[in-house]
Motif scaffolding. Structure first.
Motif, PDB file in Angstrom:
ATOM      1  N   ARG A  82      15.925 -12.980 114.933  1.00 33.84           N
ATOM      2  CA  ARG A  82      14.772 -13.806 115.311  1.00 33.84           C
ATOM      3  C   ARG A  82      13.464 -13.127 114.905  1.00 33.84           C
ATOM      4  O   ARG A  82      12.541 -13.768 114.412  1.00 33.84           O
ATOM      5  CB  ARG A  82      14.786 -14.083 116.811  1.00 33.84           C
ATOM      6  CG  ARG A  82      15.957 -14.980 117.221  1.00 33.84           C
ATOM      7  CD  ARG A  82      15.930 -15.335 118.667  1.00 33.84           C
ATOM      8  NE  ARG A  82      14.864 -16.309 118.854  1.00 33.84           N
ATOM      9  CZ  ARG A  82      14.188 -16.448 119.994  1.00 33.84           C
ATOM     10  NH1 ARG A  82      14.471 -15.691 121.022  1.00 33.84           N
ATOM     11  NH2 ARG A  82      13.248 -17.345 120.091  1.00 33.84           N
ATOM     12  N   LYS A  83      13.396 -11.812 115.111  1.00 33.57           N
ATOM     13  CA  LYS A  83      12.193 -11.074 114.728  1.00 33.57           C
ATOM     14  C   LYS A  83      11.992 -11.096 113.216  1.00 33.57           C
ATOM     15  O   LYS A  83      10.874 -11.313 112.736  1.00 33.57           O
ATOM     16  CB  LYS A  83      12.269  -9.633 115.241  1.00 33.57           C
ATOM     17  CG  LYS A  83      12.163  -9.527 116.759  1.00 33.57           C
ATOM     18  CD  LYS A  83      12.125  -8.091 117.227  1.00 33.57           C
ATOM     19  CE  LYS A  83      13.507  -7.522 117.351  1.00 33.57           C
ATOM     20  NZ  LYS A  83      13.541  -6.176 117.960  1.00 33.57           N
ATOM     21  N   ILE A  84      13.071 -10.878 112.486  1.00 33.01           N
ATOM     22  CA  ILE A  84      12.978 -10.872 111.022  1.00 33.01           C
ATOM     23  C   ILE A  84      12.550 -12.246 110.510  1.00 33.01           C
ATOM     24  O   ILE A  84      11.692 -12.341 109.615  1.00 33.01           O
ATOM     25  CB  ILE A  84      14.320 -10.439 110.389  1.00 33.01           C
ATOM     26  CG1 ILE A  84      14.559  -8.951 110.658  1.00 33.01           C
ATOM     27  CG2 ILE A  84      14.338 -10.727 108.889  1.00 33.01           C
ATOM     28  CD1 ILE A  84      15.963  -8.461 110.319  1.00 33.01           C
ATOM     29  N   ALA A  85      13.100 -13.308 111.072  1.00 29.83           N
ATOM     30  CA  ALA A  85      12.740 -14.667 110.654  1.00 29.83           C
ATOM     31  C   ALA A  85      11.255 -14.930 110.858  1.00 29.83           C
ATOM     32  O   ALA A  85      10.609 -15.586 110.036  1.00 29.83           O
ATOM     33  CB  ALA A  85      13.574 -15.696 111.416  1.00 29.83           C
ATOM     34  N   LYS A  86      10.697 -14.394 111.927  1.00 27.82           N
ATOM     35  CA  LYS A  86       9.265 -14.590 112.222  1.00 27.82           C
ATOM     36  C   LYS A  86       8.383 -13.700 111.347  1.00 27.82           C
ATOM     37  O   LYS A  86       7.349 -14.137 110.846  1.00 27.82           O
ATOM     38  CB  LYS A  86       9.024 -14.287 113.706  1.00 27.82           C
ATOM     39  CG  LYS A  86       7.630 -14.556 114.185  1.00 27.82           C
ATOM     40  CD  LYS A  86       7.405 -16.019 114.380  1.00 27.82           C
ATOM     41  CE  LYS A  86       6.100 -16.239 115.097  1.00 27.82           C
ATOM     42  NZ  LYS A  86       5.801 -17.634 115.264  1.00 27.82           N
ATOM     43  N   LEU A  87       8.799 -12.448 111.167  1.00 26.66           N
ATOM     44  CA  LEU A  87       7.986 -11.498 110.400  1.00 26.66           C
ATOM     45  C   LEU A  87       8.035 -11.724 108.896  1.00 26.66           C
ATOM     46  O   LEU A  87       7.061 -11.420 108.195  1.00 26.66           O
ATOM     47  CB  LEU A  87       8.444 -10.061 110.698  1.00 26.66           C
ATOM     48  CG  LEU A  87       8.169  -9.520 112.090  1.00 26.66           C
ATOM     49  CD1 LEU A  87       8.901  -8.194 112.298  1.00 26.66           C
ATOM     50  CD2 LEU A  87       6.666  -9.344 112.292  1.00 26.66           C
ATOM     51  N   TYR A  88       9.165 -12.217 108.399  1.00 22.85           N
ATOM     52  CA  TYR A  88       9.373 -12.349 106.954  1.00 22.85           C
ATOM     53  C   TYR A  88       9.830 -13.771 106.613  1.00 22.85           C
ATOM     54  O   TYR A  88      11.031 -14.029 106.466  1.00 22.85           O
ATOM     55  CB  TYR A  88      10.395 -11.311 106.457  1.00 22.85           C
ATOM     56  CG  TYR A  88       9.949  -9.911 106.789  1.00 22.85           C
ATOM     57  CD1 TYR A  88       8.923  -9.303 106.067  1.00 22.85           C
ATOM     58  CD2 TYR A  88      10.504  -9.224 107.864  1.00 22.85           C
ATOM     59  CE1 TYR A  88       8.464  -8.044 106.393  1.00 22.85           C
ATOM     60  CE2 TYR A  88      10.052  -7.954 108.201  1.00 22.85           C
ATOM     61  CZ  TYR A  88       9.033  -7.379 107.464  1.00 22.85           C
ATOM     62  OH  TYR A  88       8.580  -6.129 107.801  1.00 22.85           O
ATOM     63  N   PRO A  89       8.867 -14.687 106.490  1.00 27.64           N
ATOM     64  CA  PRO A  89       9.213 -16.087 106.235  1.00 27.64           C
ATOM     65  C   PRO A  89      10.094 -16.295 104.998  1.00 27.64           C
ATOM     66  O   PRO A  89      10.913 -17.229 104.980  1.00 27.64           O
ATOM     67  CB  PRO A  89       7.847 -16.767 106.040  1.00 27.64           C
ATOM     68  CG  PRO A  89       6.885 -15.883 106.763  1.00 27.64           C
ATOM     69  CD  PRO A  89       7.425 -14.493 106.632  1.00 27.64           C
ATOM     70  N   ASP A  90       9.990 -15.417 104.029  1.00 25.29           N
ATOM     71  CA  ASP A  90      10.836 -15.546 102.836  1.00 25.29           C
ATOM     72  C   ASP A  90      12.303 -15.219 103.136  1.00 25.29           C
ATOM     73  O   ASP A  90      13.188 -15.570 102.359  1.00 25.29           O
ATOM     74  CB  ASP A  90      10.315 -14.655 101.705  1.00 25.29           C
ATOM     75  CG  ASP A  90      10.289 -13.178 102.071  1.00 25.29           C
ATOM     76  OD1 ASP A  90       9.876 -12.845 103.199  1.00 25.29           O
ATOM     77  OD2 ASP A  90      10.674 -12.349 101.220  1.00 25.29           O
ATOM     78  N   ARG A  91      12.569 -14.583 104.243  1.00 22.83           N
ATOM     79  CA  ARG A  91      13.943 -14.235 104.655  1.00 22.83           C
ATOM     80  C   ARG A  91      14.443 -15.138 105.795  1.00 22.83           C
ATOM     81  O   ARG A  91      15.549 -14.965 106.293  1.00 22.83           O
ATOM     82  CB  ARG A  91      14.003 -12.770 105.117  1.00 22.83           C
ATOM     83  CG  ARG A  91      13.460 -11.739 104.162  1.00 22.83           C
ATOM     84  CD  ARG A  91      14.296 -11.563 102.950  1.00 22.83           C
ATOM     85  NE  ARG A  91      15.669 -11.288 103.381  1.00 22.83           N
ATOM     86  CZ  ARG A  91      16.649 -10.976 102.574  1.00 22.83           C
ATOM     87  NH1 ARG A  91      16.442 -10.895 101.307  1.00 22.83           N
ATOM     88  NH2 ARG A  91      17.851 -10.750 103.026  1.00 22.83           N
ATOM     89  N   LYS A  92      13.594 -16.077 106.196  1.00 30.21           N
ATOM     90  CA  LYS A  92      13.894 -16.903 107.369  1.00 30.21           C
ATOM     91  C   LYS A  92      15.181 -17.707 107.226  1.00 30.21           C
ATOM     92  O   LYS A  92      16.007 -17.717 108.156  1.00 30.21           O
ATOM     93  CB  LYS A  92      12.731 -17.843 107.669  1.00 30.21           C
ATOM     94  CG  LYS A  92      12.941 -18.666 108.922  1.00 30.21           C
ATOM     95  CD  LYS A  92      11.749 -19.525 109.251  1.00 30.21           C
ATOM     96  CE  LYS A  92      12.005 -20.292 110.526  1.00 30.21           C
ATOM     97  NZ  LYS A  92      10.817 -21.045 110.947  1.00 30.21           N
ATOM     98  N   ALA A  93      15.391 -18.371 106.105  1.00 31.00           N
ATOM     99  CA  ALA A  93      16.571 -19.235 105.953  1.00 31.00           C
ATOM    100  C   ALA A  93      17.866 -18.442 106.136  1.00 31.00           C
ATOM    101  O   ALA A  93      18.775 -18.876 106.861  1.00 31.00           O
ATOM    102  CB  ALA A  93      16.550 -19.924 104.590  1.00 31.00           C
TER     103      ALA A  93
END
Length: 125
Positions: A82-93
Motif C-alpha cells: 500500500r505504501k509503495i503504491a502511494k509513493l510510486y505511482p508508476d509501480r501502483k498497478a
C-alpha cells in the motif's frame, strides 16, 4: 500430506515471495535498501513461518503460533505494498495486483489456521 510442499498456502506464499522479490528490485535505487528490504523480509517471513510451523506440527499450539506469525507477516507485506503504491505511482498497478494476491493468501492462511485449530491431530512420525 507428506510435506509442507503439499500445502496450498505454502505453494502460494512461495510464488508470491518470488514475485515480490522481483517487484522490489524494480524500486528506485535508494528504496531497494529501505522499503524494498522490508517487503522482501516480510514476504520471506510469510513463507518461512509456514515451513517452520509445519516442522513443529507435532505440537499443535506451535503450528498455530507459526501460522499466526505467517498471517501477521502477510498483513505487513500488504501494508508495504500500500505504501509503495502511494509513493510510486508508476509501480501502483503491480503493487495493487500483489496486494490482492496477498489478500487472498491471508484468507487462505486464516482458514488453514482455523482448520488446524479445530481438526489437526498431532502425529508421532
Amino acid at each position: 500430506m507428506k510435506s509442507y510442499l503439499d500445502l496450498e498456502v505454502y505453494k502460494l506464499s512461495l510464488e508470491l515471495f518470488f514475485a515480490t522479490h522481483k517487484f522490489s528490485l524494480g524500486l528506485p535505487k535508494h528504496e531497494k535498501y529501505e522499503l524494498g528490504s522490508q517487503i522482501r523480509r516480510s514476504a520471506d517471513s510469510v513463507n518461512s513461518n509456514i515451513v517452520e510451523g509445519y516442522g513443529r506440527r507435532r505440537y499443535k499450539k506451535d503450528f498455530i503460533r507459526f501460522l499466526t506469525f505467517s498471517y501477521a507477516s502477510n498483513l505487513e507485506t500488504i501494508n508495504h505494498l500500500r505504501k509503495i503504491a502511494k509513493l510510486y505511482p508508476d509501480r501502483k498497478a503491480e503493487a495493487v495486483k500483489l496486494y490482492y494476491q496477498y489478500d487472498e493468501l491471508g484468507k487462505r492462511l486464516y482458514s488453514f489456521t482455523k482448520y488446524v485449530s479445530t481438526n489437526w491431530k498431532t502425529t508421532t512420525d
